[in-house]
Design a protein around this motif. Structure first.
Motif, PDB file in Angstrom:
ATOM      1  N   ARG A 106       0.828  -1.216   0.000  1.00 50.88           N
ATOM      2  CA  ARG A 106       0.000   0.000   0.000  1.00 50.88           C
ATOM      3  C   ARG A 106       0.861   1.265   0.000  1.00 50.88           C
ATOM      4  O   ARG A 106       0.429   2.311  -0.487  1.00 50.88           O
ATOM      5  N   ASP A 107       2.079   1.153   0.543  1.00 50.29           N
ATOM      6  CA  ASP A 107       3.001   2.295   0.553  1.00 50.29           C
ATOM      7  C   ASP A 107       3.767   2.435  -0.754  1.00 50.29           C
ATOM      8  O   ASP A 107       4.611   3.332  -0.876  1.00 50.29           O
ATOM      9  N   GLY A 108       3.529   1.533  -1.710  1.00 50.82           N
ATOM     10  CA  GLY A 108       4.117   1.686  -3.034  1.00 50.82           C
ATOM     11  C   GLY A 108       5.247   0.746  -3.382  1.00 50.82           C
ATOM     12  O   GLY A 108       5.876   0.907  -4.439  1.00 50.82           O
ATOM     13  N   ALA A 109       5.538  -0.252  -2.545  1.00 49.12           N
ATOM     14  CA  ALA A 109       6.623  -1.184  -2.853  1.00 49.12           C
ATOM     15  C   ALA A 109       6.290  -1.996  -4.105  1.00 49.12           C
ATOM     16  O   ALA A 109       5.180  -2.490  -4.258  1.00 49.12           O
ATOM     17  N   GLN A 110       7.282  -2.123  -4.994  1.00 46.81           N
ATOM     18  CA  GLN A 110       7.124  -2.939  -6.197  1.00 46.81           C
ATOM     19  C   GLN A 110       7.756  -4.314  -6.039  1.00 46.81           C
ATOM     20  O   GLN A 110       7.423  -5.242  -6.791  1.00 46.81           O
ATOM     21  N   LEU A 111       8.688  -4.451  -5.092  1.00 47.83           N
ATOM     22  CA  LEU A 111       9.380  -5.711  -4.856  1.00 47.83           C
ATOM     23  C   LEU A 111       9.541  -5.888  -3.350  1.00 47.83           C
ATOM     24  O   LEU A 111      10.081  -5.003  -2.671  1.00 47.83           O
ATOM     25  N   LEU A 112       9.078  -7.016  -2.825  1.00 48.58           N
ATOM     26  CA  LEU A 112       9.231  -7.328  -1.408  1.00 48.58           C
ATOM     27  C   LEU A 112      10.480  -8.171  -1.227  1.00 48.58           C
ATOM     28  O   LEU A 112      10.761  -9.069  -2.025  1.00 48.58           O
ATOM     29  N   ILE A 113      11.237  -7.885  -0.176  1.00 47.92           N
ATOM     30  CA  ILE A 113      12.483  -8.607   0.082  1.00 47.92           C
ATOM     31  C   ILE A 113      12.522  -9.013   1.547  1.00 47.92           C
ATOM     32  O   ILE A 113      12.356  -8.169   2.440  1.00 47.92           O
ATOM     33  N   ALA A 114      12.726 -10.292   1.794  1.00 48.23           N
ATOM     34  CA  ALA A 114      12.912 -10.795   3.160  1.00 48.23           C
ATOM     35  C   ALA A 114      14.351 -11.282   3.288  1.00 48.23           C
ATOM     36  O   ALA A 114      14.779 -12.178   2.552  1.00 48.23           O
ATOM     37  N   GLN A 115      15.097 -10.685   4.216  1.00 44.84           N
ATOM     38  CA  GLN A 115      16.464 -11.123   4.498  1.00 44.84           C
ATOM     39  C   GLN A 115      16.418 -12.018   5.727  1.00 44.84           C
ATOM     40  O   GLN A 115      15.940 -11.608   6.789  1.00 44.84           O
ATOM     41  N   SER A 116      16.916 -13.234   5.577  1.00 49.55           N
ATOM     42  CA  SER A 116      16.741 -14.221   6.634  1.00 49.55           C
ATOM     43  C   SER A 116      18.036 -14.978   6.899  1.00 49.55           C
ATOM     44  O   SER A 116      18.968 -14.959   6.093  1.00 49.55           O
ATOM     45  N   ALA A 117      18.076 -15.651   8.053  1.00 57.01           N
ATOM     46  CA  ALA A 117      19.194 -16.536   8.413  1.00 57.01           C
ATOM     47  C   ALA A 117      18.623 -17.681   9.246  1.00 57.01           C
ATOM     48  O   ALA A 117      18.090 -17.441  10.326  1.00 57.01           O
ATOM     49  N   THR A 118      18.728 -18.874   8.736  1.00 57.70           N
ATOM     50  CA  THR A 118      18.258 -20.038   9.489  1.00 57.70           C
ATOM     51  C   THR A 118      19.420 -20.981   9.791  1.00 57.70           C
ATOM     52  O   THR A 118      19.252 -22.191   9.869  1.00 57.70           O
ATOM     53  N   SER A 119      20.600 -20.398   9.964  1.00 60.77           N
ATOM     54  CA  SER A 119      21.804 -21.216  10.168  1.00 60.77           C
ATOM     55  C   SER A 119      21.730 -22.042  11.442  1.00 60.77           C
ATOM     56  O   SER A 119      22.354 -23.100  11.543  1.00 60.77           O
ATOM     57  N   SER A 120      20.949 -21.594  12.432  1.00 68.90           N
ATOM     58  CA  SER A 120      20.824 -22.351  13.679  1.00 68.90           C
ATOM     59  C   SER A 120      19.953 -23.582  13.530  1.00 68.90           C
ATOM     60  O   SER A 120      19.929 -24.433  14.425  1.00 68.90           O
TER      61      SER A 120
END
Length: 555
Positions: free
Chosen positions: A421-435
Motif C-alpha cells: 500500500r506504501d508503493g513497494a514494487q518488490l518485497l524482500i525478506a532477508q533471513s538466516a536459518t543457520s541455527s
C-alpha cells in the motif's frame, strides 16, 4: 433367631461369577473401544492427532493431507463424554500441534518448548468444546450444517490470537500449507492466508460430518460443493497481476560459516561471490540477514568495501547489519537493520526490524521468564526494534521501490500488505536459518514468501545466509531455482514486476471479521434459545376452578 449363614457365601459366588463374565466381555471388547474409554489413552491420542497437521507443511509438504489432517482429532473430541473433557482434549491436541510445528526449536529452547506449547495450547480448549457442542452425540442436520461455518471460524480465532508477535507469531497457519497450490494462492489474493485456512478447516469439518453424522451427510456434501465451486470461481475469474516490467536481482548465499572469526569470514565469502556477478546487468544485489556484523558508521572500512562491490557489479547492494548501535540520534543497543549501499557507500536508506523473535531476539517479560536463558539459547540481551516500515527507492528515473522485511517478519501478512500500500514494487525478506540446518525450518520459512507474494500481487525475494533462498513472482509461483542449505553461491533471477491491487491489499483481513460475525451469530442464537427455555425446577402456578380459590381449595 436363626441366621442363614450360607446365603452370603452364595451371593459372593454369584458376584464372583458376574465379575468373571464382565472381565470376559471386556476382553472380547475391541481394543480401540476400550482405549477410547480410558482418559489416559484418549489424552495420548489427542496429542498425536494434534501433531498430524505438521506433515502438510514443508519439508514433508504433503499439502493435500491438510484437508483431512484434523479429522482424527475432531472425531476424538466429538466422542468425549463431557464438554469439559472435550476442552481438555482440545488443549492436549493444541500441545501436540505446537510441538510438532515448532519441533526445530528444541535445540534452542529444550524443555521450555513444552512449557510454551502447554500455555499456547490452552487456546484450543474452547475450540474442542465448540466441536463437541456442535457435533457431539447425535446432532441435527441443521446443527451439523452450522458446524461447517462455526468450527472453521473458531479455529481462525486461534490463528489470529497466536499471530500476535508476543505469542510466537503466525507460524504454522493451516492456510500456509497450501503455498504451492495455484487455486489456493489465488484465494490468498482475495482474502489472504486467512481465507485459505477457512477453506482447509471447512473441508476437514465436512469430512468429519460425513464419517460421524450419517443423517447430515447432505449438508456435508453441500458444504464441500460450495467450497469447491467458490475456489474454482476465484481461480477462473479473479484478475491476475498485470506485468509492468522486469527486474534482475541477485541473491548472495555464503553458506554455513562457523568457528573462529566466522562473521569476518562470512563477509569475505559474500564479497567473493558478489564480485562474480560483475557484468550481468543487475538492478540489485541482496545479502541475507546478519550478513554484516558491525555498524557501518563505526566501521568505515566495511562500508568502503561494500561501495567497491556496488561499483564492480553496477548495482546497489542491500545488506543486513546485526550490530550494536552507539546511539547518536536514536537509542543505543543492538538492532537488525536492512541497509542499502551504493557506489559511494551507504545511501542512508535503513530499515530497522520491527517485530522480533520471542526468546530468539528478546525474552518476553524477562524479569519473570529470564530463566529461559539457562536452559536453552534464548537471547542474553534484548534487541531493540524499529518504529516504522520503510520503502527504499533505487536511483534513476522511475527507480525500483523496495519493501524490506527481516526474517520472522515475512510470516506476517499485514506487514507485506502495508509495504504494498506504501508503493513497494518488490518485497524482500532477508533471513538466516543457520541455527536450524537439517530441520524443516528453512524450507517452511522460504515457503511463506509465496503466500506474501500472492496476497500482495508483488514479487518477493527470500534471501538467506545458509538457505533455503527462493524467489516468487506476483502470483506466488516460484521464479528460478531454490538455493538449498548445501549451497554457497550467488544466483541471478529475472523477476516479473506487476501493477494493480489485489482484493486482499484493498480490503485487508475481511475473512477474520466474517469469522467473528459467525461466532457472534452463534452466541446470539444460543443466548436467545436459553432465554426461551424455561428455568429448571419452576412449576407452573396452579389453575383454580370456579368452585375453588387459593384460600378455599377444592377437596
Amino acid at each position: 433367631m436363626r441366621i442363614p449363614v450360607g446365603r452370603p457365601k452364595r451371593r459372593e459366588g454369584l458376584e464372583g461369577h458376574e465379575q468373571q463374565e464382565h472381565g470376559e466381555r471386556r476382553e472380547r471388547e475391541p481394543l480401540a473401544r476400550r482405549a477410547l474409554s480410558s482418559p489416559r489413552w484418549r489424552g495420548a491420542a489427542a496429542v498425536a492427532a494434534g501433531a498430524l497437521p505438521a506433515l502438510a507443511f514443508p519439508e514433508p509438504s504433503l499439502w493435500w493431507f491438510a484437508y483431512a489432517a484434523l479429522v482424527p482429532w475432531m472425531l476424538l473430541v466429538r466422542s468425549a463424554p463431557t464438554g469439559r473433557r472435550a476442552a481438555v482434549e482440545g488443549w492436549l491436541g493444541g500441545i501436540g500441534f505446537m510441538i510438532a510445528v515448532h519441533h526445530w526449536l528444541i535445540p534452542s529452547l529444550h524443555v521450555f518448548l513444552v512449557v510454551v506449547a502447554a500455555l499456547l495450547g490452552l487456546m484450543w480448549g474452547p475450540w474442542g468444546w465448540l466441536v463437541w457442542s456442535l457435533l457431539g452425540g447425535t446432532p441435527s442436520p441443521a446443527r451439523a450444517a452450522a458446524a461447517l461455518a462455526v468450527v472453521p471460524s473458531g479455529w481462525l480465532m486461534i490463528e489470529l490470537a497466536r499471530s500476535w508477535e508476543g505469542l510466537g507469531g503466525p507460524w504454522g497457519l493451516l492456510g500456509a500449507s497450501q503455498w504451492e497450490v495455484s487455486p489456493a494462492l489465488r484465494l490468498a489474493s482475495v482474502g489472504g492466508v486467512w481465507l485459505v485456512s477457512l477453506l482447509v478447516l471447512a473441508i476437514n469439518t465436512a469430512i468429519t460430518v460425513l464419517i460421524a453424522v450419517p443423517h447430515a451427510r447432505t449438508a456435508a456434501v453441500g458444504g464441500g460443493l460450495i467450497c469447491a465451486l467458490t475456489t474454482t470461481a476465484v481461480w477462473m475469474w479473479v484478475p491476475q497481476p498485470v506485468q509492468s516490467g522486469r527486474a534482475r536481482i541477485a541473491v548472495v548465499q555464503p553458506g554455513v560459516v562457523n568457528g573462529i572469526q566466522s562473521v569476518e569470514r562470512r563477509f569475505a565469502r559474500s564479497e567473493e561471490l558478489t564480485r562474480e556477478l560483475a557484468g550481468q546487468d543487475l538492478d540489485l544485489v541482496v545479502w541475507g540477514e546478519s550478513s554484516v556484523g558491525a555498524d557501518l558508521r563505526e566501521r568505515p572500512d566495511l562500508a568502503a568495501r561494500l561501495a567497491v562491490l556496488s561499483r564492480a557489479v553496477g548495482a546497489e547492494v542491500l545488506v543486513n547489519v546485526d550490530a550494536r548501535r552507539a546511539g547518536g540520534t536514536g537509542p543505543a543497543g543492538i538492532f537488525k537493520s536492512s541497509v542499502l549501499v551504493g557506489p559511494q557507500g551507504p545511501t542512508g536508506d535503513r530499515y530497522d526490524k520491527m517485530r522480533l523473535v520471542p526468546f530468539g531476539e528478546y525474552v518476553p517479560a524477562r524479569a519473570v521468564l529470564g530463566w529461559a536463558t539457562s536452559v536453552g539459547k534464548a537471547a542474553g540481551e534484548d534487541r531493540l526494534r524499529g518504529s516504522r516500515p520503510v520503502v527504499m527507492v533505487l536511483p534513476g528515473d522511475g527507480g525500483l521501490r523496495l519493501g524490506p522485511l527481516v526474517c520472522f517478519e515475512s510470516a506476517f501478512p499485514d506487514m507485506s500488505r502495508r509495504l504494498t500500500r506504501d508503493g513497494a514494487q518488490l518485497l524482500i525478506a532477508q533471513s538466516a536459518t543457520s541455527s536450524f540446518q537439517g530441520s524443516w525450518a528453512p524450507e517452511q520459512h522460504a515457503s511463506l514468501a509465496a503466500l506474501r507474494a500472492a496476497e500482495s500481487g508483488r514479487p518477493m525475494v527470500h534471501a538467506t545466509l545458509t538457505g533455503v533462498s527462493a524467489v516468487y513472482g506476483p502470483d506466488g509461483e516460484r521464479v528460478g531455482g531454490l538455493l538449498g542449505t548445501d549451497s554457497s553461491t550467488a544466483a541471478v533471477y529475472d523477476i516479473p514486476l506487476a501493477r494493480g491491487t489485489t482484493l486482499y491489499v484493498r480490503f485487508g483481513d475481511w475473512p477474520v471479521y466474517g469469522a467473528l460475525a459467525v461466532l457472534a451469530a452463534l452466541c446470539a442464537t444460543e443466548g436467545a434459545r436459553s432465554l426461551r427455555r424455561p428455568a429448571p425446577g419452576l412449576a407452573e402456578p396452579p389453575v383454580h376452578t370456579a368452585h375453588e380459590s387459593a384460600g378455599r381449595p377444592a377437596r
